[in-house]
Each structure stands twice: as structure tokens, then as C-alpha cells.
Design an enzyme around this catalytic site. Sequence first.
Site, mmCIF file in Angstrom:
data_model
loop_
_atom_site.group_PDB
_atom_site.id
_atom_site.type_symbol
_atom_site.label_atom_id
_atom_site.label_comp_id
_atom_site.label_asym_id
_atom_site.label_seq_id
_atom_site.Cartn_x
_atom_site.Cartn_y
_atom_site.Cartn_z
ATOM 1 N N LYS A 1 0.872 -1.176 0.000
ATOM 2 C CA LYS A 1 0.000 0.000 0.000
ATOM 3 C C LYS A 1 0.899 1.213 0.000
ATOM 4 O O LYS A 1 1.914 1.237 0.703
ATOM 5 C CB LYS A 1 -0.911 0.025 1.236
ATOM 6 C CG LYS A 1 -2.053 -0.957 1.167
ATOM 7 C CD LYS A 1 -2.987 -0.793 2.353
ATOM 8 C CE LYS A 1 -4.090 -1.840 2.303
ATOM 9 N NZ LYS A 1 -4.944 -1.750 3.499
ATOM 10 N N GLU A 2 0.517 2.203 -0.803
ATOM 11 C CA GLU A 2 1.275 3.442 -0.821
ATOM 12 C C GLU A 2 0.341 4.617 -0.644
ATOM 13 O O GLU A 2 -0.823 4.568 -1.037
ATOM 14 C CB GLU A 2 2.108 3.575 -2.101
ATOM 15 C CG GLU A 2 1.334 3.693 -3.378
ATOM 16 C CD GLU A 2 2.224 3.867 -4.598
ATOM 17 O OE1 GLU A 2 3.283 3.221 -4.672
ATOM 18 O OE2 GLU A 2 1.858 4.649 -5.473
ATOM 19 N N LYS B 1 5.025 14.825 -7.339
ATOM 20 C CA LYS B 1 4.196 13.899 -6.560
ATOM 21 C C LYS B 1 5.123 12.936 -5.836
ATOM 22 O O LYS B 1 6.052 12.393 -6.431
ATOM 23 C CB LYS B 1 3.244 13.110 -7.455
ATOM 24 C CG LYS B 1 2.389 12.098 -6.663
ATOM 25 C CD LYS B 1 1.325 11.450 -7.499
ATOM 26 C CE LYS B 1 1.819 10.179 -8.108
ATOM 27 N NZ LYS B 1 0.779 9.451 -8.841
#
Length: 163
Positions: A72-73, A85
Site C-alpha cells: 500500500k502506498e 508527486k
Amino acid sequence: MFGKVEHELEMHAPASEVWDLYGGLQLGKVVVAELPQMFEKVDLIQGDGGPGTVLKLTFAPGVLVPESTSNKEKFTKVDNKKRIKETEVIEGGYLDLGFTLFRVRFEVTEKGEESSILKSTIEYEVKEENTSNASLVSVQPLVVLAEFGKTYLNKNKAAKETN
């Protein structure tokens, strides 16, 4: 131990178009169909593409690290003005191997009216007892994503010109 790897690629597209692909959720939407050798699934857990957005990335076998198929990021920084970003792995992946930080940054710089530079960076920190795992960090997935983006944007540009 802290480390960093980088890659730069000139994109034959305006910075605004490159940012549209890399700056939010668009890249995650197209890579599953276009890069099945890298990604099996990209699931939006929360958010709208701005800071705080969380994605679950499920990788094709052997892409990430041998012991992990997903992570998960979280989008920690989305600067639309500077076109930067940053995402950080918050669960799984490299964190399972003793990394305390695994950050990916995309930065788009205008080079000309129809040209820009995509700079991709991985920054990582790994616990002293796991420093041998630093050798698992590779810029190659970012190279593949950059080349994909270049091809994708050029293909879309050609499609627009023929319509």
C-alpha cells in the site's frame, strides 16, 4: 542507511500532459491494462488523487521483491504548481524487508512547448541489520514506467492527430 536512485527521461509531450498522467490517479488506471507484466491490480483504498490518497498495488510475480506481491502506498505530496508527486509505502513490500522508508517521487519539468523531462526518484532508508536488502532497490521499474508513459502519450497524441 539512506539511499537514492534516479532516472530522467525526455518526454515528447508538454509538461501539462505528462503531469496529467503522473500527477494523480491516471497512471494507476492505465498500467493494469497496458503493463500486465508489472501490475495485476491497482486498487484505490481512499482519496481522490491528492495528498492522503492510498492505493494498493498488486504486482505481477517477481516484480516487487520475492517475498511480497503487493504493498500500500500513500500520496504524501502532490504539488500541481511544481508538478511533484511523492508516494510512500505504508504497508507491505519493502517495509517487510526492514526498510523504514520507501518513497517514490515523480517530477515533471517543462523543457519546451512540446517537450518535458520526467525525473523519477526512489529514496529509501533501511535498518542497519537489513542493509544487505538495499541491493534489492532498483530504478528499473521507474524506467519501465517512464518509457511506458512516453509511449502512451505519443500514442494518444498520434490518435488525436488522425481524428
